[in-house]
Motif scaffolding. Sequence first.
Motif, PDB file in Angstrom:
ATOM      1  N   VAL A  76      17.468  52.760  15.470  1.00 58.79           N
ATOM      2  CA  VAL A  76      17.004  51.641  16.292  1.00 58.79           C
ATOM      3  C   VAL A  76      18.186  51.032  17.051  1.00 58.79           C
ATOM      4  O   VAL A  76      18.043  50.587  18.182  1.00 58.79           O
ATOM      5  CB  VAL A  76      16.288  50.600  15.405  1.00 58.79           C
ATOM      6  CG1 VAL A  76      15.954  49.344  16.188  1.00 58.79           C
ATOM      7  CG2 VAL A  76      15.014  51.208  14.815  1.00 58.79           C
ATOM      8  N   ALA A  77      19.364  51.056  16.428  1.00 59.31           N
ATOM      9  CA  ALA A  77      20.554  50.456  17.038  1.00 59.31           C
ATOM     10  C   ALA A  77      20.957  51.134  18.345  1.00 59.31           C
ATOM     11  O   ALA A  77      21.613  50.532  19.174  1.00 59.31           O
ATOM     12  CB  ALA A  77      21.724  50.491  16.057  1.00 59.31           C
ATOM     13  N   ASN A  78      20.560  52.387  18.512  1.00 57.34           N
ATOM     14  CA  ASN A  78      20.973  53.082  19.733  1.00 57.34           C
ATOM     15  C   ASN A  78      20.036  52.821  20.904  1.00 57.34           C
ATOM     16  O   ASN A  78      20.211  53.393  21.978  1.00 57.34           O
ATOM     17  CB  ASN A  78      21.134  54.588  19.482  1.00 57.34           C
ATOM     18  CG  ASN A  78      19.821  55.349  19.437  1.00 57.34           C
ATOM     19  OD1 ASN A  78      18.747  54.793  19.504  1.00 57.34           O
ATOM     20  ND2 ASN A  78      19.927  56.654  19.307  1.00 57.34           N
TER      21      ASN A  78
ATOM     22  N   ASP B 212       7.898  56.687  14.584  1.00 55.63           N
ATOM     23  CA  ASP B 212       8.665  57.839  15.076  1.00 55.63           C
ATOM     24  C   ASP B 212      10.113  57.792  14.581  1.00 55.63           C
ATOM     25  O   ASP B 212      10.693  58.819  14.250  1.00 55.63           O
ATOM     26  CB  ASP B 212       8.643  57.895  16.603  1.00 55.63           C
ATOM     27  CG  ASP B 212       7.295  58.361  17.149  1.00 55.63           C
ATOM     28  OD1 ASP B 212       6.499  58.929  16.369  1.00 55.63           O
ATOM     29  OD2 ASP B 212       7.040  58.158  18.346  1.00 55.63           O
ATOM     30  N   ALA B 213      10.693  56.588  14.518  1.00 56.03           N
ATOM     31  CA  ALA B 213      12.060  56.438  14.011  1.00 56.03           C
ATOM     32  C   ALA B 213      12.120  56.838  12.539  1.00 56.03           C
ATOM     33  O   ALA B 213      13.058  57.518  12.117  1.00 56.03           O
ATOM     34  CB  ALA B 213      12.541  55.000  14.202  1.00 56.03           C
ATOM     35  N   LYS B 214      11.114  56.450  11.764  1.00 60.24           N
ATOM     36  CA  LYS B 214      11.082  56.828  10.346  1.00 60.24           C
ATOM     37  C   LYS B 214      10.946  58.336  10.195  1.00 60.24           C
ATOM     38  O   LYS B 214      11.598  58.948   9.343  1.00 60.24           O
ATOM     39  CB  LYS B 214       9.931  56.129   9.625  1.00 60.24           C
ATOM     40  CG  LYS B 214      10.212  54.680   9.331  1.00 60.24           C
ATOM     41  CD  LYS B 214       9.039  54.055   8.587  1.00 60.24           C
ATOM     42  CE  LYS B 214       9.303  52.603   8.256  1.00 60.24           C
ATOM     43  NZ  LYS B 214       8.184  51.985   7.546  1.00 60.24           N
ATOM     44  N   LYS B 215      10.120  58.948  11.029  1.00 62.04           N
ATOM     45  CA  LYS B 215       9.932  60.393  10.963  1.00 62.04           C
ATOM     46  C   LYS B 215      11.243  61.112  11.281  1.00 62.04           C
ATOM     47  O   LYS B 215      11.655  62.022  10.572  1.00 62.04           O
ATOM     48  CB  LYS B 215       8.839  60.833  11.938  1.00 62.04           C
ATOM     49  CG  LYS B 215       8.589  62.316  11.936  1.00 62.04           C
ATOM     50  CD  LYS B 215       7.515  62.707  12.929  1.00 62.04           C
ATOM     51  CE  LYS B 215       7.376  64.212  12.947  1.00 62.04           C
ATOM     52  NZ  LYS B 215       6.633  64.698  14.083  1.00 62.04           N
ATOM     53  N   ARG B 216      11.905  60.683  12.329  1.00 62.55           N
ATOM     54  CA  ARG B 216      13.182  61.299  12.723  1.00 62.55           C
ATOM     55  C   ARG B 216      14.254  61.034  11.657  1.00 62.55           C
ATOM     56  O   ARG B 216      15.048  61.915  11.330  1.00 62.55           O
ATOM     57  CB  ARG B 216      13.612  60.757  14.093  1.00 62.55           C
ATOM     58  CG  ARG B 216      14.912  61.291  14.581  1.00 62.55           C
ATOM     59  CD  ARG B 216      14.800  62.793  14.920  1.00 62.55           C
ATOM     60  NE  ARG B 216      16.127  63.302  15.178  1.00 62.55           N
ATOM     61  CZ  ARG B 216      16.754  64.203  14.436  1.00 62.55           C
ATOM     62  NH1 ARG B 216      16.155  64.761  13.406  1.00 62.55           N
ATOM     63  NH2 ARG B 216      17.969  64.587  14.727  1.00 62.55           N
TER      64      ARG B 216
END
Length: 151
Positions: A12-14, A22-26
């Motif tokens: 998320v920081a990027n 989607d962030a959790k999946k990645r």
Amino acid sequence: MTVLENVVVGMVANGSGLSLSDAKKRAYEILEELRLSKKADVRVRELNLQEKKSVELGRALALDPKVLLIDEYMSGLNPVEVDWAIEELKRINRDRGVTMIWIEHVLRAVMRLAERVIVLNFGSIIAEGSPSDIAKSAEVVEAYLGRGRAW
């Protein structure tokens, strides 16, 4: 925070614009790559040092870097863990094409992992070259091991 939450924060920081799911999946994919997926829901404070270092690496990889600056990654690891860390960093370099610039005092790791070494002594460059060149440098040997010693 949990192992998964740590990597999600890195993602998320990027400013990726990914949804949380989607962030959790990645992030979970990165944990699989680092062999930490079974500990995704474990709080980081419950991990051993090697696992904590892997979480830090996962958080950095979440940024999808081209270059990683790594400082003393091998510090505190036992010889088996150092071997594991060397192989992890080699794999990340090979599979992801990530260039690594790292500061390290564990010479065994430097000699096995680095392609090019720059040696500093009190802030001044005293040697530069391949690991084998560095190992033969009388100035490096004297600075780090003392006069009249050898690797």
